[in-house]
Structures are given as C-alpha cells and as structure tokens.
Design an enzyme around this catalytic site. Structure first.
Site, PDB file in Angstrom:
ATOM      1  N   LYS A 253       0.816  -1.219   0.000  1.00 32.23           N
ATOM      2  CA  LYS A 253       0.000   0.000   0.000  1.00 32.23           C
ATOM      3  C   LYS A 253       0.849   1.268   0.000  1.00 32.23           C
ATOM      4  O   LYS A 253       2.037   1.255   0.282  1.00 32.23           O
ATOM      5  CB  LYS A 253      -1.005  -0.040   1.151  1.00 32.23           C
ATOM      6  CG  LYS A 253      -2.180  -0.960   0.767  1.00 32.23           C
ATOM      7  CD  LYS A 253      -3.351  -0.872   1.680  1.00 32.23           C
ATOM      8  CE  LYS A 253      -4.480  -1.755   1.086  1.00 32.23           C
ATOM      9  NZ  LYS A 253      -5.500  -2.069   2.047  1.00 32.23           N
TER      10      LYS A 253
ATOM     11  N   ARG B  55      -3.231 -10.016   4.895  1.00 33.45           N
ATOM     12  CA  ARG B  55      -3.655 -10.198   3.491  1.00 33.45           C
ATOM     13  C   ARG B  55      -2.557  -9.643   2.600  1.00 33.45           C
ATOM     14  O   ARG B  55      -2.265  -8.449   2.653  1.00 33.45           O
ATOM     15  CB  ARG B  55      -4.969  -9.439   3.274  1.00 33.45           C
ATOM     16  CG  ARG B  55      -5.513  -9.457   1.863  1.00 33.45           C
ATOM     17  CD  ARG B  55      -6.752  -8.542   1.786  1.00 33.45           C
ATOM     18  NE  ARG B  55      -7.335  -8.534   0.462  1.00 33.45           N
ATOM     19  CZ  ARG B  55      -6.895  -7.767  -0.535  1.00 33.45           C
ATOM     20  NH1 ARG B  55      -5.866  -6.959  -0.373  1.00 33.45           N
ATOM     21  NH2 ARG B  55      -7.493  -7.813  -1.720  1.00 33.45           N
TER      22      ARG B  55
HETATM   23  N1  PMM Z   1      -7.635  -3.649   0.553  1.00 34.27           N
HETATM   24  C1  PMM Z   1      -7.839  -3.874  -0.756  1.00 34.27           C
HETATM   25  C2  PMM Z   1      -8.742  -4.850  -1.185  1.00 34.27           C
HETATM   26  N2  PMM Z   1      -9.407  -5.605  -0.296  1.00 34.27           N
HETATM   27  N3  PMM Z   1      -9.857  -6.184   1.930  1.00 34.27           N
HETATM   28  C3  PMM Z   1      -9.686  -5.962   3.243  1.00 34.27           C
HETATM   29  N4  PMM Z   1     -10.336  -6.716   4.144  1.00 34.27           N
HETATM   30  N5  PMM Z   1      -8.832  -5.006   3.704  1.00 34.27           N
HETATM   31  C4  PMM Z   1      -8.149  -4.195   2.863  1.00 34.27           C
HETATM   32  O1  PMM Z   1      -7.416  -3.309   3.337  1.00 34.27           O
HETATM   33  C5  PMM Z   1      -8.322  -4.397   1.459  1.00 34.27           C
HETATM   34  C6  PMM Z   1      -9.203  -5.410   1.031  1.00 34.27           C
HETATM   35  C7  PMM Z   1      -7.090  -3.061  -1.758  1.00 34.27           C
HETATM   36  O2  PMM Z   1      -5.888  -3.663  -2.108  1.00 34.27           O
HETATM   37  P1  PMM Z   1      -5.656  -4.536  -3.457  1.00 34.27           P
HETATM   38  O3  PMM Z   1      -6.193  -3.730  -4.608  1.00 34.27           O
HETATM   39  O4  PMM Z   1      -4.223  -4.717  -3.502  1.00 34.27           O
HETATM   40  O5  PMM Z   1      -6.353  -5.845  -3.321  1.00 34.27           O
END
Ligand code: PMM
Length: 304
Positions: free
Chosen positions: A225, A265
């Site tokens: 991020k 994650r």
């Molecule tokens: N961030 C993204 C997508 N899904 N889900 C949860 N639970 N928490 C998050 O901070 C989150 C998420 C955005 O990141 P990506 O585009 O790299 O998946």
C-alpha cells in the site's frame, strides 16, 4: 500472552496456531498493484494454487478494484470474473474468501464454495449483504470504510484516527450483530489506505491493541500500500513502485503477527509465510522461557 490481543478462533474457518496468511487474487484489469495479471479464469485459479503452494492459508478472490477513483464494475461482470475462480479454487480444497461489496456476489460465491465474505464496506455498500451473510452463517470481514474512494473521501480527516476507527468499527459490529451475524464469525480490519493518509495507517498499525480490544480477530491488509511507498521513499525520494514493496510488506506481517493479528492479506506470500512463522516461533520461545522451571533448564544447557 498479553501481546496476542487480536487473534482468536473464527467459527466456520480452520484454526491456525499462528497468524494466518491470506493470499490475494485480484481478477481485475485495474487493481493498483497487480491489475490485469490474473484476469483470465485459468490464470487466476493457477495463481491461487501457486499462492497456497507458497504458504497461503486462504485465498481472497476479488473482481472489483477498490483503488481511488476506480469506476464500479457492473454486477454481471463481477460475477463473471469471480465465480469460476472461487469454484475452481474451492474444488481444489482451498479455503476461499470472496472480496466483494455486493450481496449477490457474496451469495453466489458462498454457493460456489467460498468460506468467508470480505466486504471492504463492512456491509454499508449493499443493504442486502448482512442478511445474505447471516442466512448463510458465513464468517464476515468488517473493514473500516467511509465510503467510495472519490473526491474528498480519498483522503479522510481525523482528529484521533485510532479512536474514530475504533468507534466506527464498534458501530458496524453492533449493526452486523443486529443483522444476525454471530459474534464469533466477525473479523475486523482497520482498512489501511481507505480514506486514510500514510500517517493514519502507521498510527493504526501502531495501535492494533486498541482495535483488538473490540474483541474480534483482526485482519491486517498492508500489502504494497501507498503508506509503505511513503516510508520507503523517505523525506525527499519518490516511492518505489507497488511491486517493490514486498519486503516492507513482510516486515509489517511480522509486526502484525507479533501484535496478535489473526491474519494478514498479502500479494506476495512467501516472505510473509516466513515472517508469521518466525513470529510464532518467538511466541513459543517466550512462552517456554516464562514457564515455571524452564529458565533453569535452559540455563543449564547454555552452561555446557
Ligand atoms: N484492501 C484492498 C482490497 N481488499 N480487503 C480488506 N479486508 N482489507 C483491505 O485493506 C483491502 C481489502 C485493496 O488492495 P488490493 O487492490 O491490492 O487488493
């Protein structure tokens, strides 16, 4: 162990004896760090299986980018992207999480074998979400969310970011419980980067104990991020691209695991899988070191 405030068992999911590793499969053309790479169903399923081979305990499948300014994907397209990937991974025995703000996508994913619903809006974007998850008896990730990332909402203003996120998550937990989702199936997430600046993300990470005090397992999603780009860039430099933030991501994984997060994650699984195992080994060492009589035995071995 006082440091393990956020970990816990989530009913309906396997129990891991350490911080779990959630690998990310974005079936999107435009996610900020891996958009377009796993857009095809076969490639996405293969990538999910690769993540498991590299140490993911569960795989989060999403079909809609949440990056700032992204247009919403229509429901049919989201279903088309997500369902075959969920089905393909679940049929191989993978524990699948579906990353969606739509009740219909959650419902169809659960029917296709998903074990967990991860809703970045915490049930706010679609009023049908909470009833669907409650009816299915599925575990539910409630992320801190202040609305779609458009205009002024990208930044977010806080006087006391930790206090406000704790209060707003608490309010969401009350709503989710009132909607019939059982307390032991609720997972909380600070929503790093969602209506938050780098300094907000860092303060939240530094105070995971305050979020853990809400009494639910914590999911921490720091991977690649923007705040990591800011930290790595230093005061004057420019941030490295998203894919060069994996070592920093693994560092956050170790720290989050040590602080008691239930799961992290991440896009790149291997380094994080190692990080959570080191954190686990340190917890064991600490427990052994503080057990009655153990210090003496260790000391005696050390004398030889
Ligand atoms: N961030 C993204 C997508 N899904 N889900 C949860 N639970 N928490 C998050 O901070 C989150 C998420 C955005 O990141 P990506 O585009 O790299 O998946």
């Amino acid at each position: 162990m006082t440091s393990l405030y956020g970990r816990g068992q989530v009913t309906g999911l396997p129990q891991w004896d350490r911080c779990a590793v959630m690998g990310v499969v974005n079936v999107t053309p435009d996610s900020f760090s891996d958009g377009g790479r796993w857009f095809d169903t076969t490639a996405a399923v293969k990538h999910g299986l690769d993540l498991v081979a590299r140490g993911a305990d569960l795989v989060d499948v999403g079909g809609e980018s949440t990056r700032p300014g992204a247009a919403r994907v229509d429901e049919d397209e989201e279903l088309r992207r997500v369902i075959p990937v969920v089905r393909g991974l679940a049929s191989e025995g993978v524990v699948v999480s579906v990353d969606t703000m739509r009740a219909c996508v959650a419902e169809r994913s659960l029917a296709a074998g998903a074990a967990l619903v991860n809703d970045v809006s915490g049930g706010l974007a679609d009023p049908a979400m909470i009833p669907v998850v409650a009816d299915a008896g599925a575990p539910f990730v409630v992320m801190h969310w202040r609305g779609f990332l458009r205009g002024d909402n990208v930044k977010g203003t806080y006087e006391d970011v930790v206090g406000e996120v704790v209060d707003e998550l608490h309010a969401r937990v009350e709503a989710v419980l009132a909607g019939g989702i059982a307390a032991d199936r609720i997972i909380l997430d600070p929503g790093l980067g969602f209506s938050k600046e780098a300094e907000h993300d860092l303060v939240l990470l530094a105070h995971l104990d305050r979020l853990g005090a809400l009494g639910h397992p914590l999911l921490v999603a720091a991977s690649r991020k923007r705040f990591l780009g800011r930290v790595l860039a230093g005061a004057e430099g420019s941030p490295p691209p998203a894919r060069e933030r994996d070592a920093a991501t693994a560092a956050v994984s170790a720290l989050a695991a040590h602080a008691g997060a239930w799961a992290v994650r991440v896009h790149e699984v291997r380094a994080t899988a190692d990080a959570v195992r080191v954190a686990r080994a340190m917890e064991e060492a600490r427990a052994a070191g503080s057990a009655p009589g153990t210090r003496g035995e260790r000391g005696a071995e050390g004398d030889r």
